[in-house]
Design a protein around this motif. Structure first.
Motif, short mmCIF file in Angstrom:
data_model
loop_
_atom_site.label_atom_id
_atom_site.label_comp_id
_atom_site.label_asym_id
_atom_site.label_seq_id
_atom_site.Cartn_x
_atom_site.Cartn_y
_atom_site.Cartn_z
N ARG A 173 -0.59 4.96 -0.78
CA ARG A 173 -1.25 4.91 -2.00
C ARG A 173 -2.91 5.25 -1.64
O ARG A 173 -3.70 5.64 -2.43
CB ARG A 173 -1.46 3.26 -2.49
N THR A 174 -3.16 5.33 -0.19
CA THR A 174 -4.64 5.67 0.06
C THR A 174 -4.53 6.36 1.32
O THR A 174 -3.60 6.27 2.05
CB THR A 174 -5.26 4.37 0.23
N ASP A 175 -5.48 6.91 1.95
CA ASP A 175 -5.75 7.23 3.52
C ASP A 175 -5.92 5.94 3.93
O ASP A 175 -6.72 4.85 3.80
CB ASP A 175 -7.33 7.95 3.52
N GLN A 176 -5.01 5.80 5.22
CA GLN A 176 -4.93 4.59 5.85
C GLN A 176 -4.62 4.87 7.31
O GLN A 176 -3.64 5.83 7.77
CB GLN A 176 -4.09 3.55 5.28
N ASP A 177 -5.03 3.97 8.29
CA ASP A 177 -4.46 4.07 9.56
C ASP A 177 -3.78 2.68 9.99
O ASP A 177 -4.28 1.70 9.66
CB ASP A 177 -5.73 4.16 10.52
N ALA A 232 -3.50 10.04 1.58
CA ALA A 232 -3.18 9.24 0.42
C ALA A 232 -2.20 10.46 -0.15
O ALA A 232 -2.35 11.57 -0.21
CB ALA A 232 -4.32 9.36 -0.87
N GLY A 233 -1.06 9.94 -0.70
CA GLY A 233 0.02 10.83 -1.24
C GLY A 233 0.99 11.35 -0.10
O GLY A 233 2.21 11.96 -0.64
N GLU A 234 0.65 10.92 1.03
CA GLU A 234 1.82 11.41 2.02
C GLU A 234 2.82 10.52 2.07
O GLU A 234 2.72 9.13 1.87
CB GLU A 234 1.01 11.26 3.38
N SER A 235 4.23 10.83 2.43
CA SER A 235 5.26 10.02 2.15
C SER A 235 5.91 9.88 3.60
O SER A 235 5.73 10.44 4.64
CB SER A 235 6.12 10.62 1.15
N SER A 283 0.93 -1.25 0.04
CA SER A 283 -0.07 0.03 -0.03
C SER A 283 0.65 1.28 0.04
O SER A 283 0.42 2.39 0.08
CB SER A 283 -0.95 0.26 0.97
N PHE A 284 2.19 1.00 -0.09
CA PHE A 284 3.27 2.39 -0.22
C PHE A 284 3.91 2.13 -1.33
O PHE A 284 4.34 1.16 -1.88
CB PHE A 284 4.06 2.15 0.75
N GLY A 285 3.87 2.96 -2.38
CA GLY A 285 4.74 3.05 -3.52
C GLY A 285 6.03 3.86 -3.18
O GLY A 285 6.34 4.56 -2.36
#
Length: 324
Positions: A255-259, A271-274, A234-236
């Protein structure tokens, strides 16, 4: 990506990893320290990276060492203890050991204790007359060298551009610590040089996805040793050139909003946070000379390939006259 030392991966509940990871993932922007890449799986993946066609660093450094090992020998006193920082598979070390009769003791220092022990055994078998004394330790802390090297001249070997993983103040601090070793006679240092950003980005984002697997492996380690529940897929993986700071940055991008549960806490991602996992600073001759001078060293030799992509520098303590 290079080799910064960390903790022993055989610990199943790694409280230090959890503490550092939570601190980094609470920060803005989120970050993880690259020293945690190198469990056994990470060390194996890194060795695969060094053989990739895009990753010029290892083969270019080997060529520079082979082409100049006779000159390097002029800076290695008789009876030297060669101390290698971030030794990995010690493949480049063999170039030196094959040519430098003055080396009587080899001290490989590395992150992964099991990997280190295996490599040291291979070196010991290959060089029967050489004392091989492996040392597991953290390069970011003071290292206590084995007592067997006391009273001998010491030459450090720090290949692979690992110095570039550190922020400039950290790099200077490490160079000062090595400068303070009793008996230090020199440091053979590999550094990657500033070049076309396209070459750099390809080197850190290969077509086969090995570097991406290496980057995501840190999440698998968090799951195994720190009570994490990351889905690595789930991480690019992204490699970015930061021209202002002369460095390649590696990121894991959600890749998504996730907890994600991690130990006693939950880490939230948009989503998009690195997660910023590694820097690899690139140098010029001028910037290295400046850093060396600030750390108590003089650049005695600056040896490069024909393209000027990579350099092996021989540093001498600044109170030692340069000869050779």
């Amino acid at each position: 990506m290079d080799r910064i030392s960390g903790m022993n991966e055989t610990v199943t509940q790694n409280t230090e990893l959890l503490r550092e990871a939570l601190a980094g993932l609470r920060a803005t922007p989120k970050e993880l320290q690259p020293k945690w890449f190198y469990d056994s799986r990470g060390s194996t993946l890194f060795e695969e990276i060094t053989a990739l066609p895009e990753y010029y660093v290892t083969r270019t450094e080997r060529a520079v060492l082979r082409d100049n090992v006779g000159m390097i020998a002029d800076y290695v006193p008789e009876g030297t203890a060669l101390v290698e920082l971030g030794s990995g598979a010690s493949t480049k070390t063999r170039i030196l050991l094959d040519a430098l009769d003055a080396v009587g003791t080899y001290v490989p220092v590395d992150i992964s204790e099991d990997f280190l022990r295996s490599v040291a055994q291979d070196i010991d078998r290959s060089y029967p007359g050489l004392e091989v004394v492996p040392l597991a330790g953290d390069l970011m802390e003071d290292l206590t060298l084995p007592g067997i090297v006391a009273g001998r001249p010491i030459v450090g070997f720090f290949p692979g551009s690992t110095l570039g993983n550190l922020e400039p103040p950290e790099a200077r601090a490490l160079l000062r610590r090595v400068r303070g070793w009793p008996g230090i006679a020199g440091l053979i240092l590999g550094i990657d040089l500033v070049k076309d950003s396209r070459v750099l980005e390809r080197a850190y984002d290969d077509a086969q996805g090995v570097t991406a697997a290496f980057n995501r492996n840190i999440l698998a380690r968090l799951n195994r040793e720190a009570g994490g529940a990351f889905d690595p897929d789930s991480f690019g993986h992204e490699a970015r050139w930061n021209a202002e700071k002369s460095r390649i940055e590696m990121h894991l991008v959600s890749r998504t909003d996730q907890d994600v549960p991690l130990g006693p806490e939950t880490v939230s991602f948009k989503a998009g946070e690195s997660i910023h996992t590694e820097n690899s600073h690139k140098y010029t001759r001028e910037s290295l000379t400046e850093m060396a001078a600030a750390s108590g060293w003089t650049v005695a030799e600056f040896l490069t390939d024909d393209d000027g992509w990579f350099a092996v520098a021989v540093l001498r303590p600044d109170d030692v006259s340069i000869t050779g």
